[in-house]
Design a protein around this motif. Structure first.
Motif, short mmCIF file in Angstrom:
data_model
loop_
_atom_site.label_atom_id
_atom_site.label_comp_id
_atom_site.label_asym_id
_atom_site.label_seq_id
_atom_site.Cartn_x
_atom_site.Cartn_y
_atom_site.Cartn_z
N ALA A 74 0.90 -1.39 -0.01
CA ALA A 74 0.19 -0.11 -0.08
C ALA A 74 0.64 1.29 0.05
CB ALA A 74 -0.86 -0.08 1.26
N LEU A 75 1.84 1.29 0.70
CA LEU A 75 2.74 2.22 0.68
C LEU A 75 3.49 2.63 -0.82
CD1 LEU A 75 4.74 1.89 4.05
CD2 LEU A 75 3.10 3.37 3.58
N VAL A 76 3.90 1.59 -1.31
CA VAL A 76 4.44 1.84 -2.60
C VAL A 76 3.24 2.09 -3.52
CG1 VAL A 76 5.69 0.43 -4.67
CG2 VAL A 76 6.36 -0.13 -2.16
N ASN A 77 2.34 1.53 -3.51
CA ASN A 77 1.30 2.06 -4.58
C ASN A 77 0.95 3.68 -4.30
OD1 ASN A 77 0.74 -0.54 -5.60
ND2 ASN A 77 -0.81 -0.83 -4.15
N LYS A 78 0.88 3.91 -3.18
CA LYS A 78 0.86 5.61 -2.64
C LYS A 78 1.93 6.13 -3.50
CE LYS A 78 -0.61 8.96 0.49
NZ LYS A 78 -1.10 9.38 1.72
N ALA A 79 2.85 5.61 -3.19
CA ALA A 79 4.31 6.56 -3.70
C ALA A 79 4.36 6.52 -5.07
CB ALA A 79 5.55 5.57 -3.30
N ARG A 80 3.91 5.34 -5.72
CA ARG A 80 3.94 5.29 -7.36
C ARG A 80 2.90 6.74 -7.76
NH1 ARG A 80 4.89 2.65 -11.82
NH2 ARG A 80 6.26 1.24 -10.98
N ALA A 81 1.63 6.66 -7.23
CA ALA A 81 0.64 7.56 -7.56
C ALA A 81 1.30 9.04 -7.31
CB ALA A 81 -0.77 7.35 -6.59
N LEU A 82 1.79 9.16 -6.24
CA LEU A 82 2.39 10.62 -5.88
C LEU A 82 3.67 11.01 -6.84
CD1 LEU A 82 2.34 10.51 -1.94
CD2 LEU A 82 1.09 12.19 -3.44
N ALA A 83 4.31 10.10 -7.37
CA ALA A 83 5.61 10.08 -8.06
C ALA A 83 5.06 10.75 -9.59
CB ALA A 83 6.22 8.80 -8.14
N GLY A 84 3.90 10.40 -10.14
CA GLY A 84 3.34 10.67 -11.22
C GLY A 84 2.27 12.01 -11.00
#
Length: 141
Positions: A74-84
């Motif tokens: 879940a942390l990585v998914n949120k990181a990916r969304a924020l990175a884009g």
């Protein structure tokens, strides 16, 4: 429309994340300056930071592939969304496009500078949070 092919070791970072900058027929010419300014602000000015950020996300994803963990995922998914994160979406693009339309003449330098400063602050905040999340997703030794 087919899905873009990805070479090993590369990614398509903005797929499926953040607001979309949808173009209607004819919008490209009207938004050329805006799109160029967004590209500069999102990518060209942040290449080193983006390499670090996406490297951290890919490392976390590789660790999770080997040892799944729903909380870390879940942390990585949120990181990916924020990175884009893209600071401009549909209605904003329509409103801002005229300010960037005549990019070469730089008719509105103060307005453009203020908008780009706002974009930069929002992008930096999203990317800093994304990097923190990606790093937190890694197991501690």
């Amino acid at each position: 429309m087919s899905t873009p092919r990805r070479r090993p070791g590369t990614s398509i970072p903005f797929r499926g994340s953040g607001p979309k900058l949808c173009l209607r027929h004819g919008d490209g010419a009207e938004r050329h300056g805006l799109i160029a300014a967004l590209f500069d602000t999102l990518i060209a000015e942040r290449q080193d930071r983006l390499k670090t950020l996406w490297g951290a996300i890919h490392t976390a994803e590789a660790v999770l592939a080997a040892k799944p963990d729903t909380e870390r995922a879940a942390l990585v998914n949120k990181a990916r969304a924020l990175a884009g994160f893209v600071p401009v979406a549909g209605a904003d693009a329509d409103r801002l496009a005229p300010s960037f339309q005549d990019r070469r003449s730089n008719r509105n330098p103060e307005e453009q500078a203020a908008v780009r400063k706002d974009w930069s602050a929002r992008i930096d905040a999203a990317q800093a949070e994304a990097l923190d999340l990606a790093r937190r997703a890694l197991p501690t030794p």
